[in-house]
Design a protein around this motif. Structure first.
Motif, PDB file in Angstrom:
ATOM      1  N   PRO A  68      38.848  41.024  43.617  1.00 34.54           N
ATOM      2  CA  PRO A  68      40.251  40.624  43.831  1.00 34.54           C
ATOM      3  C   PRO A  68      40.390  39.301  44.571  1.00 34.54           C
ATOM      4  CG  PRO A  68      39.631  42.387  45.339  1.00 34.54           C
ATOM      5  CD  PRO A  68      38.497  42.241  44.367  1.00 34.54           C
ATOM      6  N   LYS A  69      39.331  38.823  45.238  1.00 34.18           N
ATOM      7  CA  LYS A  69      39.410  37.562  45.975  1.00 34.18           C
ATOM      8  C   LYS A  69      38.951  36.371  45.153  1.00 34.18           C
ATOM      9  CE  LYS A  69      38.887  39.707  50.532  1.00 34.18           C
ATOM     10  NZ  LYS A  69      38.111  39.720  51.805  1.00 34.18           N
ATOM     11  N   SER A  70      38.547  36.595  43.917  1.00 34.40           N
ATOM     12  CA  SER A  70      38.130  35.502  43.051  1.00 34.40           C
ATOM     13  C   SER A  70      39.328  34.630  42.695  1.00 34.40           C
ATOM     14  CB  SER A  70      37.509  36.051  41.770  1.00 34.40           C
ATOM     15  OG  SER A  70      37.441  35.060  40.765  1.00 34.40           O
ATOM     16  N   PRO A  71      39.141  33.306  42.562  1.00 34.09           N
ATOM     17  CA  PRO A  71      40.253  32.448  42.133  1.00 34.09           C
ATOM     18  C   PRO A  71      40.731  32.757  40.724  1.00 34.09           C
ATOM     19  CG  PRO A  71      38.178  31.226  42.167  1.00 34.09           C
ATOM     20  CD  PRO A  71      37.912  32.529  42.853  1.00 34.09           C
ATOM     21  N   ALA A  72      39.897  33.443  39.929  1.00 32.31           N
ATOM     22  CA  ALA A  72      40.320  33.813  38.577  1.00 32.31           C
ATOM     23  C   ALA A  72      41.267  35.013  38.594  1.00 32.31           C
ATOM     24  CB  ALA A  72      39.102  34.124  37.708  1.00 32.31           C
ATOM     25  N   PHE A  73      41.233  35.807  39.662  1.00 35.58           N
ATOM     26  CA  PHE A  73      42.032  37.033  39.707  1.00 35.58           C
ATOM     27  C   PHE A  73      43.531  36.772  39.608  1.00 35.58           C
ATOM     28  CE2 PHE A  73      44.500  40.226  41.959  1.00 35.58           C
ATOM     29  CZ  PHE A  73      44.050  41.405  41.401  1.00 35.58           C
ATOM     30  N   PRO A  74      44.114  35.895  40.462  1.00 33.21           N
ATOM     31  CA  PRO A  74      45.570  35.686  40.342  1.00 33.21           C
ATOM     32  C   PRO A  74      45.978  35.104  39.001  1.00 33.21           C
ATOM     33  CG  PRO A  74      44.586  34.099  41.859  1.00 33.21           C
ATOM     34  CD  PRO A  74      43.538  35.109  41.577  1.00 33.21           C
ATOM     35  N   ALA A  75      45.102  34.304  38.384  1.00 31.55           N
ATOM     36  CA  ALA A  75      45.438  33.729  37.082  1.00 31.55           C
ATOM     37  C   ALA A  75      45.513  34.813  36.017  1.00 31.55           C
ATOM     38  CB  ALA A  75      44.406  32.673  36.702  1.00 31.55           C
ATOM     39  N   LEU A  76      44.525  35.708  36.013  1.00 30.16           N
ATOM     40  CA  LEU A  76      44.532  36.804  35.042  1.00 30.16           C
ATOM     41  C   LEU A  76      45.708  37.751  35.298  1.00 30.16           C
ATOM     42  CD1 LEU A  76      40.699  37.512  35.044  1.00 30.16           C
ATOM     43  CD2 LEU A  76      42.004  36.638  33.110  1.00 30.16           C
ATOM     44  N   ALA A  77      45.973  38.040  36.577  1.00 28.98           N
ATOM     45  CA  ALA A  77      47.097  38.916  36.913  1.00 28.98           C
ATOM     46  C   ALA A  77      48.419  38.296  36.488  1.00 28.98           C
ATOM     47  CB  ALA A  77      47.096  39.210  38.411  1.00 28.98           C
ATOM     48  N   SER A  78      48.529  36.964  36.625  1.00 32.48           N
ATOM     49  CA  SER A  78      49.761  36.284  36.238  1.00 32.48           C
ATOM     50  C   SER A  78      49.996  36.369  34.732  1.00 32.48           C
ATOM     51  CB  SER A  78      49.699  34.825  36.681  1.00 32.48           C
ATOM     52  OG  SER A  78      50.838  34.115  36.249  1.00 32.48           O
ATOM     53  N   ILE A  79      48.937  36.201  33.948  1.00 28.75           N
ATOM     54  CA  ILE A  79      49.068  36.320  32.491  1.00 28.75           C
ATOM     55  C   ILE A  79      49.507  37.721  32.115  1.00 28.75           C
ATOM     56  CG2 ILE A  79      47.788  36.270  30.317  1.00 28.75           C
ATOM     57  CD1 ILE A  79      46.085  34.011  31.534  1.00 28.75           C
TER      58      ILE A  79
END
Length: 245
Positions: free
Chosen positions: A221-232
Motif C-alpha cells: 500500500p505504500k508503493s507509489p504505484a498504489f494510489p495510481a492503480l486505486a485512482s483508476i
C-alpha cells in the motif's frame, strides 16, 4: 504505464441478450497499441482493486499472443471443466470473488503462444465470449491481444450486444525512444477526446508481485504505484454509480 479510455455511466444490463453474459453487469475492455506496455498488468491490478472494493470480478484473458494472467494470479495448470452452459471459469481466491478464463488454460505449455491464422483466432475469441458460464458478476475485465487486428474486431462484435461499459487503453508515456519522458498518454487522450485515467509509476515491487502471483494491492500500500492503480479503479467505480450502494 498510462491508461486512457472512455467509460459510460448507467446499467448496461437493460436489454441484454440471454446467455452466459446476462449476469455480468459491466464489461471493460483493456487494450494497447503494442505489446509490452503493461496491458495485462493493468487488467490484473484493476481486477484486484475492484475486488478490494467488494466487487465480484471476472477476467477474460483472450491475449492469444502470450496469455500471462494465469501466472500473475497463480492459476497456471488449473483444469477447466465444462457444465451444461459451457466452460466453468477458474476461481483464483478462496472467497471466489475473482474468476478467470484464459486461453492459457487450453495450451499444453503455459509459456507458448497461439500460432493460428486470423479466422481461427477470431472463432476462438467468439467462443470464449459466448461459452464461459460466469454467473453473476459486477465487472468482467477483458484482456485483449496487443495491437489492432481481426481478434479485436471479433471481441468487440461479440460483446457489442452486452453494451460494454467502456475501454481502457494502456500505453507507455514516451513519444519516441526515451522511456522516462512524460505526457504521451495524456496527449493521446487529448487527441482522442477521451479521459486520461492515470499514470502508473514503474515500480519493481509491482513486477515482482506479479511474477510471484501475489496481491500487490494488499501487500504494497505504500508503493507509489498504489494510489495510481486505486485512482483508476475509482474512475471505473464512479462510472457505475448503481454499484456503489
Amino acid at each position: 504505464m498510462e491508461a486512457t479510455g472512455e467509460l459510460a455511466s448507467g446499467d448496461p444490463s437493460v436489454g441484454l441478450e440471454p446467455g452466459n453474459l446476462s449476469g455480468v453487469r459491466h464489461i471493460i475492455l483493456v487494450l494497447s497499441g503494442k505489446g509490452g506496455v503493461g496491458k495485462s498488468t493493468i487488467s490484473t491490478e484493476l481486477a484486484l482493486a475492484l475486488r478490494h472494493e467488494g466487487k465480484k470480478v471476472g477476467i477474460l484473458d483472450v491475449d492469444l499472443c502470450g496469455p500471462s494472467i494465469p501466472r500473475m494470479l497463480q492459476a497456471q495448470g488449473r483444469a477447466v471443466h465444462q457444465c451444461d452452459s459451457g466452460w466453468v471459469p477458474v476461481f483464483v481466491d478462496q472467497e471466489q470473488s475473482i474468476s478467470l478464463m484464459s486461453v492459457g488454460f487450453l495450451l499444453e505449455r503455459p509459456d507458448e503462444a497461439v500460432v493460428w491464422r486470423g479466422p481461427k483466432k477470431s472463432a476462438l475469441i467468439k467462443q470464449f465470449v459466448s461459452d464461459v458460464a460466469w454467473g453473476e458478476l459486477d465487472y468482467l475485465v477483458v484482456d485483449t491481444p496487443p495491437g489492432t487486428s481481426d481478434e479485436h474486431m471479433a471481441a468487440v462484435e461479440a460483446l457489442r450486444p452486452y453494451r460494454p461499459l467502456g475501454a481502457l487503453v494502456v500505453t507507455t508515456p514516451q513519444e519516441c525512444t526515451n522511456i522516462f519522458s512524460r505526457g504521451g498518454g495524456e496527449e493521446l487522450a487529448r487527441l482522442a477526446g477521451v479521459p486520461f485515467l492515470g499514470s502508473v509509476p514503474l515500480d519493481p515491487e509491482l513486477s515482482r508481485s506479479l511474477e510471484e502471483g501475489r496481491d500487490f494491492i494488499q501487500e504494497f500500500p505504500k508503493s507509489p504505484a498504489f494510489p495510481a492503480l486505486a485512482s483508476i479503479a475509482r474512475e471505473v467505480l464512479n462510472a457505475t454509480p448503481a454499484l456503489l450502494s
